[in-house]
Design a protein around this motif. Structure first.
Motif, PDB file in Angstrom:
ATOM      1  N   LEU A 129      -7.276 108.360   6.894  1.00 21.56           N
ATOM      2  CA  LEU A 129      -8.297 109.402   6.809  1.00 21.56           C
ATOM      3  C   LEU A 129      -8.224 110.166   5.492  1.00 21.56           C
ATOM      4  CD1 LEU A 129      -8.299 110.848  10.435  1.00 21.56           C
ATOM      5  CD2 LEU A 129      -9.968 109.327   9.365  1.00 21.56           C
ATOM      6  N   ALA A 130      -7.044 110.140   4.869  1.00 23.72           N
ATOM      7  CA  ALA A 130      -6.892 110.777   3.558  1.00 23.72           C
ATOM      8  C   ALA A 130      -7.304 109.853   2.423  1.00 23.72           C
ATOM      9  CB  ALA A 130      -5.442 111.216   3.364  1.00 23.72           C
ATOM     10  N   GLY A 131      -7.724 108.639   2.769  1.00 22.67           N
ATOM     11  CA  GLY A 131      -8.158 107.694   1.751  1.00 22.67           C
ATOM     12  C   GLY A 131      -7.059 106.846   1.168  1.00 22.67           C
ATOM     13  N   HIS A 132      -5.848 106.946   1.726  1.00 20.65           N
ATOM     14  CA  HIS A 132      -4.721 106.164   1.218  1.00 20.65           C
ATOM     15  C   HIS A 132      -4.579 104.893   2.059  1.00 20.65           C
ATOM     16  CE1 HIS A 132      -3.807 109.614  -1.220  1.00 20.65           C
ATOM     17  NE2 HIS A 132      -3.583 110.378  -0.165  1.00 20.65           N
ATOM     18  N   PHE A 133      -5.486 103.962   1.853  1.00 20.31           N
ATOM     19  CA  PHE A 133      -5.570 102.803   2.729  1.00 20.31           C
ATOM     20  C   PHE A 133      -4.393 101.846   2.561  1.00 20.31           C
ATOM     21  CE2 PHE A 133     -10.079 104.002   1.726  1.00 20.31           C
ATOM     22  CZ  PHE A 133     -10.281 104.698   2.908  1.00 20.31           C
ATOM     23  N   LYS A 134      -3.927 101.677   1.341  1.00 18.14           N
ATOM     24  CA  LYS A 134      -2.769 100.806   1.111  1.00 18.14           C
ATOM     25  C   LYS A 134      -1.526 101.370   1.796  1.00 18.14           C
ATOM     26  CE  LYS A 134      -4.293  98.762  -3.274  1.00 18.14           C
ATOM     27  NZ  LYS A 134      -3.982  98.587  -4.722  1.00 18.14           N
ATOM     28  N   GLU A 135      -1.371 102.710   1.715  1.00 16.66           N
ATOM     29  CA  GLU A 135      -0.222 103.334   2.367  1.00 16.66           C
ATOM     30  C   GLU A 135      -0.330 103.230   3.885  1.00 16.66           C
ATOM     31  OE1 GLU A 135       0.856 106.667  -1.062  1.00 16.66           O
ATOM     32  OE2 GLU A 135      -0.029 107.288   0.835  1.00 16.66           O
ATOM     33  N   ALA A 136      -1.540 103.355   4.402  1.00 14.79           N
ATOM     34  CA  ALA A 136      -1.745 103.212   5.850  1.00 14.79           C
ATOM     35  C   ALA A 136      -1.350 101.811   6.307  1.00 14.79           C
ATOM     36  CB  ALA A 136      -3.199 103.497   6.203  1.00 14.79           C
ATOM     37  N   LYS A 137      -1.751 100.810   5.544  1.00 19.18           N
ATOM     38  CA  LYS A 137      -1.400  99.430   5.885  1.00 19.18           C
ATOM     39  C   LYS A 137       0.106  99.200   5.761  1.00 19.18           C
ATOM     40  CE  LYS A 137      -2.729  94.642   4.859  1.00 19.18           C
ATOM     41  NZ  LYS A 137      -1.423  94.107   4.420  1.00 19.18           N
ATOM     42  N   GLN A 138       0.707  99.807   4.729  1.00 18.73           N
ATOM     43  CA  GLN A 138       2.159  99.689   4.544  1.00 18.73           C
ATOM     44  C   GLN A 138       2.902 100.269   5.742  1.00 18.73           C
ATOM     45  OE1 GLN A 138       4.120  98.315   2.335  1.00 18.73           O
ATOM     46  NE2 GLN A 138       6.092  99.245   2.886  1.00 18.73           N
ATOM     47  N   ALA A 139       2.492 101.446   6.198  1.00 20.99           N
ATOM     48  CA  ALA A 139       3.141 102.073   7.356  1.00 20.99           C
ATOM     49  C   ALA A 139       2.982 101.212   8.601  1.00 20.99           C
ATOM     50  CB  ALA A 139       2.563 103.459   7.597  1.00 20.99           C
ATOM     51  N   LEU A 140       1.805 100.639   8.754  1.00 25.87           N
ATOM     52  CA  LEU A 140       1.526  99.815   9.928  1.00 25.87           C
ATOM     53  C   LEU A 140       2.419  98.579   9.971  1.00 25.87           C
ATOM     54  CD1 LEU A 140      -0.338  99.475  12.388  1.00 25.87           C
ATOM     55  CD2 LEU A 140      -1.911  98.221  10.897  1.00 25.87           C
ATOM     56  N   GLU A 141       2.744  98.028   8.812  1.00 29.83           N
ATOM     57  CA  GLU A 141       3.499  96.777   8.738  1.00 29.83           C
ATOM     58  C   GLU A 141       4.996  96.981   8.543  1.00 29.83           C
ATOM     59  OE1 GLU A 141       1.504  94.833   5.526  1.00 29.83           O
ATOM     60  OE2 GLU A 141      -0.152  94.121   6.798  1.00 29.83           O
ATOM     61  N   ASP A 142       5.401  98.172   8.100  1.00 29.30           N
ATOM     62  CA  ASP A 142       6.810  98.421   7.815  1.00 29.30           C
ATOM     63  C   ASP A 142       7.617  98.540   9.115  1.00 29.30           C
ATOM     64  OD1 ASP A 142       8.809  99.398   5.568  1.00 29.30           O
ATOM     65  OD2 ASP A 142       9.076 100.753   7.264  1.00 29.30           O
ATOM     66  N   PRO A 143       8.803  97.928   9.182  1.00 27.71           N
ATOM     67  CA  PRO A 143       9.607  98.000  10.411  1.00 27.71           C
ATOM     68  C   PRO A 143       9.953  99.416  10.839  1.00 27.71           C
ATOM     69  CG  PRO A 143      10.461  96.319   8.917  1.00 27.71           C
ATOM     70  CD  PRO A 143       9.425  97.072   8.161  1.00 27.71           C
TER      71      PRO A 143
END
Length: 256
Positions: A152-166
């Motif tokens: 929602l803050a526009g940080h889409f790469k970081e959102a995807k990173q969090a989703l995939e990070d263990p």
């Protein structure tokens, strides 16, 4: 700072406080004792410890920060419960260097699991501090809430990173070492020997709604509190909550 009993702070704490207070009331009835021994690991300046002491219980707060413990002492004195609140310096890893094993009717582990090197060991330690039939209140950072917030803050790469990070981290500068799903937290509690009495999503909407709206719109705070309470018990919203709360109870305590 505010405590769980003050309206604005309750946006972040009301759900947890309601579940915790009910669990303590049930322990009072089950034990026949009006005064319980409660351990608050990482309890800081007493956001929960002081309200619990106001209920009449004895609370031991373990925290690594001397400044937080000083603030705890001051807050407890201002609330008139200094005789029921004790602060000791320590952490979850070396918990039994400073407190008694198996000495507590209830243990609060709020905002701690995210920062320990081994979350499973951390849960086992706090469970080992419980008396037979004691209850655990576990509150930790939720994975989905962080993913949603970054997106929602526009940080889409970081959102995807969090989703995939263990560990649910969105990058090297992420200040939170671990985030969890509801399934991960319930598994940790069950592996430590307790049954899961309840799971609640915390701050499902509170962190997304502009503060100015809540503070200025008539009735908005009360309406948002009711919405949070309703969503907290709905499994579909656990996956987007900023925090997750798990109540751990002794096996065989269902319906107690």
């Amino acid at each position: 700072m505010s405590d769980p009993l003050r309206p604005r702070a309750s946006l972040r704490t009301a759900v947890v406080w309601d579940v915790l207070q009910d669990a303590l009331d049930r322990r009072v009835k089950a034990t026949g004792r009006d005064v319980l021994d409660v351990l608050d690991t990482g309890g800081g300046s007493g956001h929960f410890a002081v309200p619990v002491a106001r209920l009449g219980h004895r609370v031991t707060v373990v925290d690594p920060s001397p400044n937080a413990l000083f603030a705890l002492e001051r807050r407890a004195a201002e609330a008139g419960v200094a005789d029921r609140v004790q602060g000791v310096q320590g952490d979850a890893h070396g918990l039994f260097d400073v407190v008694e094993r198996g000495g507590y009717d209830a243990v609060l582990c709020h905002g701690v699991l995210e920062y320990v090197d081994d979350p499973a060991e951390g849960v086992r330690n706090v469970v080992a501090a419980l008396r037979t039939d004691g209850v655990l209140s576990l509150l930790a950072a939720g994975l989905g809430g962080a993913v949603l917030a970054r997106a929602l803050a526009g940080h889409f790469k970081e959102a995807k990173q969090a989703l995939e990070d263990p560990n649910g981290r969105w990058g090297e500068s992420d200040p939170v070492p671990h985030r969890f799903t509801a399934e991960q937290l319930t598994a940790l509690v069950e592996d430590a020997g307790l049954r899961v009495g309840a799971v609640h999503g915390v701050r499902v909407f509170a962190d997304l709604v502009p503060g100015v709206l809540v503070d200025t719109e008539p009735g908005a705070l009360e309406a948002l509190l009711k919405l949070e309470a309703a969503a907290a018990e709905t499994c579909a919203f656990h996956s987007v909550a900023t925090q997750l709360h798990v109540l751990g109870e002794p096996r065989g305590a269902a319906g107690a």
